[in-house]
Design a protein around this motif. Structure first.
Motif, PDB file in Angstrom:
ATOM      1  N   GLU A 133      13.409  -4.456  -5.227  1.00 53.63           N
ATOM      2  CA  GLU A 133      12.929  -4.698  -6.588  1.00 53.63           C
ATOM      3  C   GLU A 133      11.755  -5.662  -6.586  1.00 53.63           C
ATOM      4  O   GLU A 133      10.768  -5.469  -7.309  1.00 53.63           O
ATOM      5  CB  GLU A 133      14.061  -5.246  -7.449  1.00 53.63           C
ATOM      6  CG  GLU A 133      15.170  -4.248  -7.699  1.00 53.63           C
ATOM      7  CD  GLU A 133      16.407  -4.874  -8.316  1.00 53.63           C
ATOM      8  OE1 GLU A 133      16.369  -6.084  -8.646  1.00 53.63           O
ATOM      9  OE2 GLU A 133      17.403  -4.153  -8.474  1.00 53.63           O
ATOM     10  N   SER A 134      11.834  -6.672  -5.764  1.00 47.31           N
ATOM     11  CA  SER A 134      10.765  -7.655  -5.673  1.00 47.31           C
ATOM     12  C   SER A 134       9.479  -7.023  -5.140  1.00 47.31           C
ATOM     13  O   SER A 134       8.389  -7.288  -5.651  1.00 47.31           O
ATOM     14  CB  SER A 134      11.211  -8.797  -4.764  1.00 47.31           C
ATOM     15  OG  SER A 134      10.147  -9.638  -4.470  1.00 47.31           O
ATOM     16  N   ALA A 135       9.594  -6.187  -4.128  1.00 48.31           N
ATOM     17  CA  ALA A 135       8.412  -5.544  -3.546  1.00 48.31           C
ATOM     18  C   ALA A 135       7.734  -4.626  -4.554  1.00 48.31           C
ATOM     19  O   ALA A 135       6.507  -4.563  -4.622  1.00 48.31           O
ATOM     20  CB  ALA A 135       8.800  -4.757  -2.300  1.00 48.31           C
ATOM     21  N   LEU A 136       8.538  -3.917  -5.338  1.00 50.42           N
ATOM     22  CA  LEU A 136       7.960  -2.984  -6.304  1.00 50.42           C
ATOM     23  C   LEU A 136       7.375  -3.692  -7.524  1.00 50.42           C
ATOM     24  O   LEU A 136       6.386  -3.235  -8.095  1.00 50.42           O
ATOM     25  CB  LEU A 136       9.005  -1.955  -6.734  1.00 50.42           C
ATOM     26  CG  LEU A 136       9.372  -0.942  -5.654  1.00 50.42           C
ATOM     27  CD1 LEU A 136      10.565  -0.117  -6.090  1.00 50.42           C
ATOM     28  CD2 LEU A 136       8.192  -0.051  -5.326  1.00 50.42           C
ATOM     29  N   THR A 137       7.965  -4.809  -7.921  1.00 45.96           N
ATOM     30  CA  THR A 137       7.472  -5.483  -9.124  1.00 45.96           C
ATOM     31  C   THR A 137       6.323  -6.445  -8.838  1.00 45.96           C
ATOM     32  O   THR A 137       5.480  -6.653  -9.708  1.00 45.96           O
ATOM     33  CB  THR A 137       8.595  -6.252  -9.843  1.00 45.96           C
ATOM     34  OG1 THR A 137       9.184  -7.174  -8.940  1.00 45.96           O
ATOM     35  CG2 THR A 137       9.644  -5.300 -10.384  1.00 45.96           C
ATOM     36  N   THR A 138       6.279  -7.028  -7.657  1.00 40.70           N
ATOM     37  CA  THR A 138       5.217  -7.989  -7.359  1.00 40.70           C
ATOM     38  C   THR A 138       3.941  -7.325  -6.871  1.00 40.70           C
ATOM     39  O   THR A 138       2.879  -7.937  -6.932  1.00 40.70           O
ATOM     40  CB  THR A 138       5.661  -9.028  -6.312  1.00 40.70           C
ATOM     41  OG1 THR A 138       6.053  -8.365  -5.127  1.00 40.70           O
ATOM     42  CG2 THR A 138       6.782  -9.883  -6.853  1.00 40.70           C
ATOM     43  N   SER A 139       4.030  -6.108  -6.366  1.00 40.36           N
ATOM     44  CA  SER A 139       2.823  -5.430  -5.907  1.00 40.36           C
ATOM     45  C   SER A 139       2.197  -4.656  -7.063  1.00 40.36           C
ATOM     46  O   SER A 139       2.894  -4.082  -7.893  1.00 40.36           O
ATOM     47  CB  SER A 139       3.148  -4.484  -4.753  1.00 40.36           C
ATOM     48  OG  SER A 139       4.045  -3.481  -5.173  1.00 40.36           O
ATOM     49  N   THR A 140       0.870  -4.667  -7.112  1.00 35.19           N
ATOM     50  CA  THR A 140       0.170  -3.897  -8.133  1.00 35.19           C
ATOM     51  C   THR A 140       0.258  -2.420  -7.781  1.00 35.19           C
ATOM     52  O   THR A 140       0.739  -2.057  -6.711  1.00 35.19           O
ATOM     53  CB  THR A 140      -1.297  -4.325  -8.228  1.00 35.19           C
ATOM     54  OG1 THR A 140      -1.936  -4.068  -6.983  1.00 35.19           O
ATOM     55  CG2 THR A 140      -1.421  -5.786  -8.601  1.00 35.19           C
ATOM     56  N   PHE A 141      -0.225  -1.573  -8.681  1.00 36.07           N
ATOM     57  CA  PHE A 141      -0.079  -0.128  -8.469  1.00 36.07           C
ATOM     58  C   PHE A 141      -0.767   0.336  -7.188  1.00 36.07           C
ATOM     59  O   PHE A 141      -0.241   1.171  -6.459  1.00 36.07           O
ATOM     60  CB  PHE A 141      -0.637   0.650  -9.667  1.00 36.07           C
ATOM     61  CG  PHE A 141      -0.442   2.130  -9.543  1.00 36.07           C
ATOM     62  CD1 PHE A 141       0.816   2.674  -9.690  1.00 36.07           C
ATOM     63  CD2 PHE A 141      -1.507   2.959  -9.265  1.00 36.07           C
ATOM     64  CE1 PHE A 141       1.013   4.042  -9.570  1.00 36.07           C
ATOM     65  CE2 PHE A 141      -1.322   4.321  -9.150  1.00 36.07           C
ATOM     66  CZ  PHE A 141      -0.067   4.856  -9.308  1.00 36.07           C
ATOM     67  N   PHE A 142      -1.939  -0.200  -6.879  1.00 34.10           N
ATOM     68  CA  PHE A 142      -2.663   0.220  -5.681  1.00 34.10           C
ATOM     69  C   PHE A 142      -2.459  -0.732  -4.510  1.00 34.10           C
ATOM     70  O   PHE A 142      -3.220  -0.721  -3.563  1.00 34.10           O
ATOM     71  CB  PHE A 142      -4.150   0.379  -5.980  1.00 34.10           C
ATOM     72  CG  PHE A 142      -4.443   1.575  -6.826  1.00 34.10           C
ATOM     73  CD1 PHE A 142      -4.283   2.842  -6.308  1.00 34.10           C
ATOM     74  CD2 PHE A 142      -4.854   1.440  -8.124  1.00 34.10           C
ATOM     75  CE1 PHE A 142      -4.550   3.963  -7.077  1.00 34.10           C
ATOM     76  CE2 PHE A 142      -5.123   2.544  -8.902  1.00 34.10           C
ATOM     77  CZ  PHE A 142      -4.968   3.816  -8.374  1.00 34.10           C
ATOM     78  N   SER A 198       5.196  -1.918   0.899  1.00 33.55           N
ATOM     79  CA  SER A 198       5.858  -2.058   2.203  1.00 33.55           C
ATOM     80  C   SER A 198       5.438  -3.344   2.894  1.00 33.55           C
ATOM     81  O   SER A 198       6.194  -3.901   3.699  1.00 33.55           O
ATOM     82  CB  SER A 198       5.575  -0.844   3.086  1.00 33.55           C
ATOM     83  OG  SER A 198       4.198  -0.744   3.383  1.00 33.55           O
ATOM     84  N   ALA A 199       4.255  -3.860   2.586  1.00 34.09           N
ATOM     85  CA  ALA A 199       3.841  -5.152   3.146  1.00 34.09           C
ATOM     86  C   ALA A 199       4.744  -6.269   2.625  1.00 34.09           C
ATOM     87  O   ALA A 199       5.102  -7.186   3.364  1.00 34.09           O
ATOM     88  CB  ALA A 199       2.383  -5.437   2.790  1.00 34.09           C
ATOM     89  N   HIS A 200       5.148  -6.188   1.366  1.00 31.34           N
ATOM     90  CA  HIS A 200       6.075  -7.176   0.803  1.00 31.34           C
ATOM     91  C   HIS A 200       7.430  -7.085   1.493  1.00 31.34           C
ATOM     92  O   HIS A 200       8.074  -8.102   1.746  1.00 31.34           O
ATOM     93  CB  HIS A 200       6.246  -6.962  -0.700  1.00 31.34           C
ATOM     94  CG  HIS A 200       5.018  -7.279  -1.483  1.00 31.34           C
ATOM     95  ND1 HIS A 200       4.696  -8.550  -1.878  1.00 31.34           N
ATOM     96  CD2 HIS A 200       4.025  -6.490  -1.934  1.00 31.34           C
ATOM     97  CE1 HIS A 200       3.566  -8.538  -2.538  1.00 31.34           C
ATOM     98  NE2 HIS A 200       3.135  -7.288  -2.593  1.00 31.34           N
ATOM     99  N   LEU A 201       7.873  -5.861   1.785  1.00 26.74           N
ATOM    100  CA  LEU A 201       9.159  -5.702   2.477  1.00 26.74           C
ATOM    101  C   LEU A 201       9.094  -6.259   3.891  1.00 26.74           C
ATOM    102  O   LEU A 201      10.051  -6.869   4.372  1.00 26.74           O
ATOM    103  CB  LEU A 201       9.563  -4.224   2.516  1.00 26.74           C
ATOM    104  CG  LEU A 201      10.002  -3.625   1.197  1.00 26.74           C
ATOM    105  CD1 LEU A 201      10.349  -2.161   1.387  1.00 26.74           C
ATOM    106  CD2 LEU A 201      11.170  -4.376   0.615  1.00 26.74           C
ATOM    107  N   THR A 202       7.970  -6.056   4.563  1.00 27.41           N
ATOM    108  CA  THR A 202       7.813  -6.596   5.915  1.00 27.41           C
ATOM    109  C   THR A 202       7.895  -8.117   5.883  1.00 27.41           C
ATOM    110  O   THR A 202       8.585  -8.725   6.721  1.00 27.41           O
ATOM    111  CB  THR A 202       6.468  -6.157   6.500  1.00 27.41           C
ATOM    112  OG1 THR A 202       6.423  -4.734   6.526  1.00 27.41           O
ATOM    113  CG2 THR A 202       6.284  -6.681   7.908  1.00 27.41           C
TER     114      THR A 202
END
Length: 98
Positions: free
Chosen positions: A65-74, A78-82
């Motif tokens: 949830e954090s990776a999807l909400t903190t990253s912008t659309f473009f 997956s970098a947030h998950l790493t």
């Protein structure tokens, strides 16, 4: 001295890119956007895993949830998950006692 000669001396006159160079740059941009969208779809697919399966790969539902909400659309989630996995791995090593 003419103005055009002075401009050339200063390096301000930039040669135009060749057609191949512009096409290569355009293809790289399209490939980058495609890669981000593909990775976003894959991260969304991780939501179908159970909590125990996510734990097996070192993630939590909160990480997704954090990776999807903190990253912008473009931006690639997956970098947030790493980064999330690295933080959790480091914290687990710090809590180990010898």
């Amino acid at each position: 001295m003419r103005t055009t000669e002075r401009t050339m001396d200063l390096g301000l006159a930039k040669p135009t890119s060749s057609l191949i160079g512009r096409l290569t740059l355009a293809f790289a941009k399209v490939a980058s956007v495609w890669r981000v969208l593909r990775n976003r779809r894959e991260v969304n697919g991780l939501n179908e895993l159970t909590d125990s399966q996510l734990k097996d790969i070192g993630l939590t539902r909160h990480d997704l949830e954090s990776a999807l909400t903190t990253s912008t659309f473009f931006e690639d989630p997956s970098a947030h998950l790493t980064n999330s996995r690295r933080r959790s791995r480091l914290s687990s090593f710090g809590s180990m006692r010898y």
